[in-house]
Scaffold this motif. Structure first.
Motif, PDB file in Angstrom:
ATOM      1  N   GLU A 137       0.828  -1.208   0.000  1.00 51.07           N
ATOM      2  CA  GLU A 137       0.000   0.000   0.000  1.00 51.07           C
ATOM      3  C   GLU A 137       0.863   1.258   0.000  1.00 51.07           C
ATOM      4  OE1 GLU A 137      -4.207   1.349   2.011  1.00 51.07           O
ATOM      5  OE2 GLU A 137      -2.952  -0.106   3.047  1.00 51.07           O
ATOM      6  N   ALA A 138       1.965   1.217   0.759  1.00 48.22           N
ATOM      7  CA  ALA A 138       2.860   2.378   0.835  1.00 48.22           C
ATOM      8  C   ALA A 138       3.857   2.409  -0.313  1.00 48.22           C
ATOM      9  CB  ALA A 138       3.610   2.355   2.167  1.00 48.22           C
ATOM     10  N   LEU A 139       3.943   1.298  -1.088  1.00 46.20           N
ATOM     11  CA  LEU A 139       4.912   1.152  -2.179  1.00 46.20           C
ATOM     12  C   LEU A 139       6.330   1.399  -1.683  1.00 46.20           C
ATOM     13  CD1 LEU A 139       3.001   2.828  -5.153  1.00 46.20           C
ATOM     14  CD2 LEU A 139       3.189   0.395  -4.588  1.00 46.20           C
ATOM     15  N   ALA A 140       6.653   0.811  -0.538  1.00 51.02           N
ATOM     16  CA  ALA A 140       7.979   0.950   0.053  1.00 51.02           C
ATOM     17  C   ALA A 140       8.300  -0.290   0.870  1.00 51.02           C
ATOM     18  CB  ALA A 140       8.055   2.191   0.944  1.00 51.02           C
ATOM     19  N   GLY A 141       9.481  -0.857   0.659  1.00 52.31           N
ATOM     20  CA  GLY A 141       9.913  -1.992   1.447  1.00 52.31           C
ATOM     21  C   GLY A 141      10.532  -1.529   2.749  1.00 52.31           C
ATOM     22  N   ILE A 142      11.099  -2.482   3.503  1.00 50.80           N
ATOM     23  CA  ILE A 142      11.732  -2.151   4.785  1.00 50.80           C
ATOM     24  C   ILE A 142      13.214  -2.482   4.769  1.00 50.80           C
ATOM     25  CG2 ILE A 142       9.591  -2.519   6.049  1.00 50.80           C
ATOM     26  CD1 ILE A 142      10.804  -5.222   6.974  1.00 50.80           C
ATOM     27  N   GLY A 143      13.743  -2.880   3.621  1.00 48.87           N
ATOM     28  CA  GLY A 143      15.143  -3.249   3.507  1.00 48.87           C
ATOM     29  C   GLY A 143      15.480  -3.585   2.075  1.00 48.87           C
ATOM     30  N   PRO A 144      16.716  -3.964   1.803  1.00 49.98           N
ATOM     31  CA  PRO A 144      17.149  -4.150   0.407  1.00 49.98           C
ATOM     32  C   PRO A 144      16.390  -5.230  -0.348  1.00 49.98           C
ATOM     33  CG  PRO A 144      18.818  -4.949   1.969  1.00 49.98           C
ATOM     34  CD  PRO A 144      17.817  -4.172   2.755  1.00 49.98           C
ATOM     35  N   GLN A 145      16.033  -6.349   0.322  1.00 47.95           N
ATOM     36  CA  GLN A 145      15.353  -7.432  -0.392  1.00 47.95           C
ATOM     37  C   GLN A 145      13.904  -7.078  -0.711  1.00 47.95           C
ATOM     38  OE1 GLN A 145      17.101  -9.955  -1.592  1.00 47.95           O
ATOM     39  NE2 GLN A 145      18.868  -8.969  -0.621  1.00 47.95           N
ATOM     40  N   SER A 146      13.171  -6.600   0.283  1.00 48.92           N
ATOM     41  CA  SER A 146      11.772  -6.231   0.025  1.00 48.92           C
ATOM     42  C   SER A 146      11.681  -5.022  -0.896  1.00 48.92           C
ATOM     43  CB  SER A 146      11.034  -5.966   1.343  1.00 48.92           C
ATOM     44  OG  SER A 146      11.683  -4.968   2.108  1.00 48.92           O
ATOM     45  N   ASP A 147      12.667  -4.143  -0.862  1.00 43.13           N
ATOM     46  CA  ASP A 147      12.684  -3.004  -1.789  1.00 43.13           C
ATOM     47  C   ASP A 147      12.698  -3.476  -3.245  1.00 43.13           C
ATOM     48  OD1 ASP A 147      12.552  -0.986   0.077  1.00 43.13           O
ATOM     49  OD2 ASP A 147      14.725  -0.687   0.194  1.00 43.13           O
ATOM     50  N   LYS A 148      13.437  -4.565  -3.512  1.00 41.06           N
ATOM     51  CA  LYS A 148      13.505  -5.086  -4.879  1.00 41.06           C
ATOM     52  C   LYS A 148      12.128  -5.568  -5.344  1.00 41.06           C
ATOM     53  CE  LYS A 148      18.299  -6.714  -4.499  1.00 41.06           C
ATOM     54  NZ  LYS A 148      19.175  -7.921  -4.497  1.00 41.06           N
ATOM     55  N   VAL A 149      11.410  -6.278  -4.465  1.00 37.97           N
ATOM     56  CA  VAL A 149      10.104  -6.812  -4.836  1.00 37.97           C
ATOM     57  C   VAL A 149       9.101  -5.679  -5.036  1.00 37.97           C
ATOM     58  CG1 VAL A 149       8.243  -8.388  -4.213  1.00 37.97           C
ATOM     59  CG2 VAL A 149      10.594  -8.930  -3.559  1.00 37.97           C
ATOM     60  N   ILE A 150       9.126  -4.694  -4.136  1.00 35.06           N
ATOM     61  CA  ILE A 150       8.202  -3.560  -4.266  1.00 35.06           C
ATOM     62  C   ILE A 150       8.485  -2.789  -5.546  1.00 35.06           C
ATOM     63  CG2 ILE A 150       7.502  -1.364  -3.255  1.00 35.06           C
ATOM     64  CD1 ILE A 150       6.378  -3.766  -1.791  1.00 35.06           C
ATOM     65  N   ALA A 151       9.761  -2.642  -5.896  1.00 32.69           N
ATOM     66  CA  ALA A 151      10.106  -1.950  -7.139  1.00 32.69           C
ATOM     67  C   ALA A 151       9.543  -2.680  -8.349  1.00 32.69           C
ATOM     68  CB  ALA A 151      11.627  -1.825  -7.262  1.00 32.69           C
ATOM     69  N   GLU A 152       9.547  -4.025  -8.309  1.00 29.45           N
ATOM     70  CA  GLU A 152       8.983  -4.807  -9.406  1.00 29.45           C
ATOM     71  C   GLU A 152       7.466  -4.659  -9.457  1.00 29.45           C
ATOM     72  OE1 GLU A 152       9.043  -7.532 -12.676  1.00 29.45           O
ATOM     73  OE2 GLU A 152      10.486  -6.150 -11.758  1.00 29.45           O
ATOM     74  N   ILE A 153       6.832  -4.566  -8.292  1.00 28.55           N
ATOM     75  CA  ILE A 153       5.385  -4.331  -8.249  1.00 28.55           C
ATOM     76  C   ILE A 153       5.051  -3.009  -8.926  1.00 28.55           C
ATOM     77  CG2 ILE A 153       3.451  -3.800  -6.705  1.00 28.55           C
ATOM     78  CD1 ILE A 153       4.579  -5.862  -4.756  1.00 28.55           C
ATOM     79  N   VAL A 154       5.807  -1.971  -8.594  1.00 31.06           N
ATOM     80  CA  VAL A 154       5.556  -0.639  -9.152  1.00 31.06           C
ATOM     81  C   VAL A 154       5.822  -0.617 -10.649  1.00 31.06           C
ATOM     82  CG1 VAL A 154       6.294   1.769  -9.118  1.00 31.06           C
ATOM     83  CG2 VAL A 154       6.044   0.506  -6.971  1.00 31.06           C
ATOM     84  N   LYS A 155       6.906  -1.258 -11.073  1.00 33.87           N
ATOM     85  CA  LYS A 155       7.333  -1.185 -12.471  1.00 33.87           C
ATOM     86  C   LYS A 155       6.505  -2.057 -13.400  1.00 33.87           C
ATOM     87  CE  LYS A 155      11.323  -2.167 -15.440  1.00 33.87           C
ATOM     88  NZ  LYS A 155      12.717  -2.693 -15.487  1.00 33.87           N
ATOM     89  N   THR A 156       6.178  -3.276 -12.950  1.00 30.51           N
ATOM     90  CA  THR A 156       5.605  -4.265 -13.871  1.00 30.51           C
ATOM     91  C   THR A 156       4.268  -4.842 -13.410  1.00 30.51           C
ATOM     92  OG1 THR A 156       7.842  -4.913 -14.525  1.00 30.51           O
ATOM     93  CG2 THR A 156       6.055  -6.425 -15.081  1.00 30.51           C
ATOM     94  N   ILE A 157       4.223  -5.333 -12.161  1.00 32.77           N
ATOM     95  CA  ILE A 157       3.079  -6.147 -11.750  1.00 32.77           C
ATOM     96  C   ILE A 157       1.810  -5.320 -11.646  1.00 32.77           C
ATOM     97  CG2 ILE A 157       2.183  -7.720 -10.000  1.00 32.77           C
ATOM     98  CD1 ILE A 157       5.097  -8.366  -9.265  1.00 32.77           C
ATOM     99  N   ARG A 158       1.883  -4.189 -10.925  1.00 32.91           N
ATOM    100  CA  ARG A 158       0.672  -3.371 -10.769  1.00 32.91           C
ATOM    101  C   ARG A 158       0.180  -2.796 -12.094  1.00 32.91           C
ATOM    102  NH1 ARG A 158       0.141   1.921  -6.900  1.00 32.91           N
ATOM    103  NH2 ARG A 158       1.529   2.726  -8.502  1.00 32.91           N
ATOM    104  N   PRO A 159       1.054  -2.270 -12.973  1.00 29.04           N
ATOM    105  CA  PRO A 159       0.554  -1.798 -14.271  1.00 29.04           C
ATOM    106  C   PRO A 159      -0.118  -2.902 -15.093  1.00 29.04           C
ATOM    107  CG  PRO A 159       2.738  -0.905 -13.842  1.00 29.04           C
ATOM    108  CD  PRO A 159       2.471  -1.902 -12.767  1.00 29.04           C
ATOM    109  N   SER A 160       0.434  -4.125 -15.048  1.00 29.29           N
ATOM    110  CA  SER A 160      -0.178  -5.228 -15.794  1.00 29.29           C
ATOM    111  C   SER A 160      -1.539  -5.583 -15.221  1.00 29.29           C
ATOM    112  CB  SER A 160       0.739  -6.459 -15.762  1.00 29.29           C
ATOM    113  OG  SER A 160       1.939  -6.214 -16.457  1.00 29.29           O
ATOM    114  N   LEU A 161      -1.641  -5.564 -13.887  1.00 25.64           N
ATOM    115  CA  LEU A 161      -2.915  -5.867 -13.245  1.00 25.64           C
ATOM    116  C   LEU A 161      -3.957  -4.803 -13.595  1.00 25.64           C
ATOM    117  CD1 LEU A 161      -4.472  -7.668 -11.255  1.00 25.64           C
ATOM    118  CD2 LEU A 161      -3.608  -6.221  -9.399  1.00 25.64           C
TER     119      LEU A 161
END
Length: 557
Positions: A424-448
């Motif tokens: 919801e905040a489009l922000a992770g809490i560290g380097p690993q979750s940041d990568k996944v959130i960035a992919e959500i913003v870039k690819t997954i959410r626009p496709s959905l």
């Protein structure tokens, strides 16, 4: 060849016609044959989707009028006429003379099979007053029909996919009227799934004596179908020339607990808390828990054996698994993408499982959060939910809920809640979750978000005689995010993904044993023996036991 030529000609005619002049039909599935199941679909709001299609057609210039206000109004209108369950008089009829003319044009063996199974047309439940009463309503140049039952006075569940049951006269009468009297140029079957594609006949390459072809003819056919069920969708492609318009699965969310389940969860938490603080309450709590479990008939589901201590552990595990299960949060409507909390929860569900190799941006979001929180060695996807939690309790997780934190399941719950917050905040809490959130913003959410518009767009494009682009199929919540955006003509096998990574690794192992003794540094006798044993099906497990880990590693088995 003649059928394919006629079908091609029909698609060309569709493309060359003006939308205002096109006549279409939307056929709604009805399984089982009860009024409460008119326009059924799997994870799909078929009535609301039908209204969405009619509205889009009207906006696109089709001669559509009198569209019901919503899906409920559509169903109520259909129930006032002829249905599979009630013999009301219909406003649309096919005279006995017209039916006899169309029936006479069928192959002789087909006429014989139908007459032997169902008797004369006059005996059909759809027949009265010298005509077939048809389950059809007109909205201008669009007909909305209930798909007729495959038979009468039989078990619909046992016969829905029956490869030998020929359709009755009333079934043929509905499609005869649509094709030859209303003169539709295309039909949309709406709702997964109909029964036309399961009628008797060949599996593919149908002949003039196969019932899907007899019934439907060489008509352009569009079929909205849930993207995660390619098997049954492929049946419609092969046996009813369907162009699939794949659509999203319904929004998903965590099951949580409620009602008696919530009460049980609270009692179980109190029991385990008392076991360390006040053991005097244990017997009373145990009785309350087991009594409530049996009264709700959960003892069988949880696998109770009669051993009270063991049964408590099983109940605890069952409640944890139930709570974390992914369930539908509503139904999908064609042309709509989830919004707000529905979108957030679906994005969490889409990224819960790893994608591809499960690395970097493709890793599981809750695994990434566990890594960022230094929950070393804990895998939230494969843990035993009821095991006692002895790991760290970081403040970021502790603040997610005030519920007790005593098990692995409680840790997973906190990770799931935190995942929703991060999405919801489009922000992770560290380097690993940041990568996944960035992919959500870039690819997954626009496709959905693009899926809904593309679904309704594909329907309109198909009705224009245009090309509906193909796409892969599968469950997006099980790592198949390549199926997004939906609105494509899905296929069941993608040769670009064959072999899978696992099959590739097994192939490499087999290839190693086919390279010969010199490559492996073995004597000819030892090599031949090992290869024979491997090919006999004993494989790597046998090799590891007989040859030892060191030799196994050297041979790359």
């Amino acid at each position: 060849i003649a059928f394919v030529a006629d079908l091609a000609s029909a698609w060309i005619g569709l493309r060359r016609s003006l939308p205002a002049n096109r006549r279409l039909a939307i056929v709604l599935a009805n399984y089982p044959n009860k009024d409460g199941r008119i326009a059924n679909g799997v994870g799909y709001d078929t009535p609301a989707s039908t209204i969405a299609i009619l509205s889009a057609l009207k906006t696109a210039g089709y001669a559509i009028g009198g569209i019901p206000a919503d899906g409920n109004a559509l169903i109520e209108a259909l129930q006032k006429g002829r249905t599979n369950a009630h013999r009301h008089e219909g406003s649309i009829k096919l005279s006995s003379a017209d039916y006899a003319r169309h029936f006479a044009a069928l192959p002789a063996d087909v006429r014989r099979q139908i007459s032997e199974r169902w008797g004369a047309p006059e005996r059909d439940p759809f027949f009265s007053d010298d005509a077939f009463q048809l389950p059809v309503i007109l909205y201008g140049n669009a007909a909305v029909a209930i798909q007729p039952a495959r038979g009468y006075n039989i078990d619909p569940k046992a016969t829905y996919h029956d490869p030998a049951l020929v359709p009755p006269h009333g079934y043929l009468a509905t499609y005869f009227w649509l094709r030859h009297h209303f003169k539709v140029q295309a039909i949309i079957h709406n709702g997964k799934h109909g029964n036309l594609e399961w009628l008797p006949g060949k599996a593919s390459g149908l002949s003039s004596s196969c019932y899907p072809e007899i019934t439907f003819g060489p008509l352009p056919h569009l079929y909205p179908f849930i993207v995660n069920d390619p098997g049954e969708g492929t049946q419609a492609k092969r046996r009813a020339q369907a162009v699939i318009i794949d659509h999203l699965t319904p929004p998903l969310t965590r099951a949580e607990t409620y009602g008696p389940l919530k009460d049980l969860e609270a009692l179980v938490d109190e029991y385990y808390l008392a076991s360390g603080l006040d053991r005097r309450r244990l017997d009373a709590l145990r009785r309350d828990i087991l009594d409530l479990t049996r009264s709700q008939r959960l003892d069988v589901d949880a696998g109770f054996t009669g051993d009270e201590i063991s049964d408590l552990h099983k109940l605890d595990a069952y409640l944890c698994d139930l709570k974390e299960a992914q369930i539908r949060d509503g139904l999908h409507i064609l042309g709509s993408s989830p919004e707000g909390q529905l979108e957030t929860h679906l994005l969490v569900a889409l990224t819960r499982a790893p994608r591809g190799l499960g690395e970097d941006t493709d890793q599981s979001l809750i695994r990434a959060l566990a890594h960022d929180l230094s929950l070393d060695g804990f895998d939230p996807l494969i843990c035993t939910m009821s095991d006692e939690w002895t790991g760290p309790r970081p403040d970021r997780l502790a603040e997610q809920t005030h519920d007790p934190w005593r098990s692995h399941g409680d840790t997973v719950e906190r990770l799931e809640i935190l995942a929703a917050f991060c999405v919801e905040a489009l922000a992770g809490i560290g380097p690993q979750s940041d990568k996944v959130i960035a992919e959500i913003v870039k690819t997954i959410r626009p496709s959905l978000r693009a899926s809904g518009e593309r679904e309704i767009g594909a329907v309109l494009k198909g009705l224009d005689g245009g090309f509906v682009a193909p796409g892969p199929s599968g469950a997006p919540t099980r790592g198949r995010l390549d199926v997004l955006p939906t609105g494509r003509n899905f296929y069941s096998l993608d040769n670009r993904t064959v072999p899978t990574p696992t099959a590739w690794r097994l192939g490499q192992k087999s290839r190693t044993l086919s390279q010969g003794p010199r490559t492996l540094g073995l004597g000819h006798v030892q090599y031949a023996h090992r290869r024979r044993r491997y090919r006999s099906g004993l494989g790597a497990d046998w090799c590891q036991a007989r040859l030892g880990a060191g030799e196994l590693a050297r041979d790359r088995l």
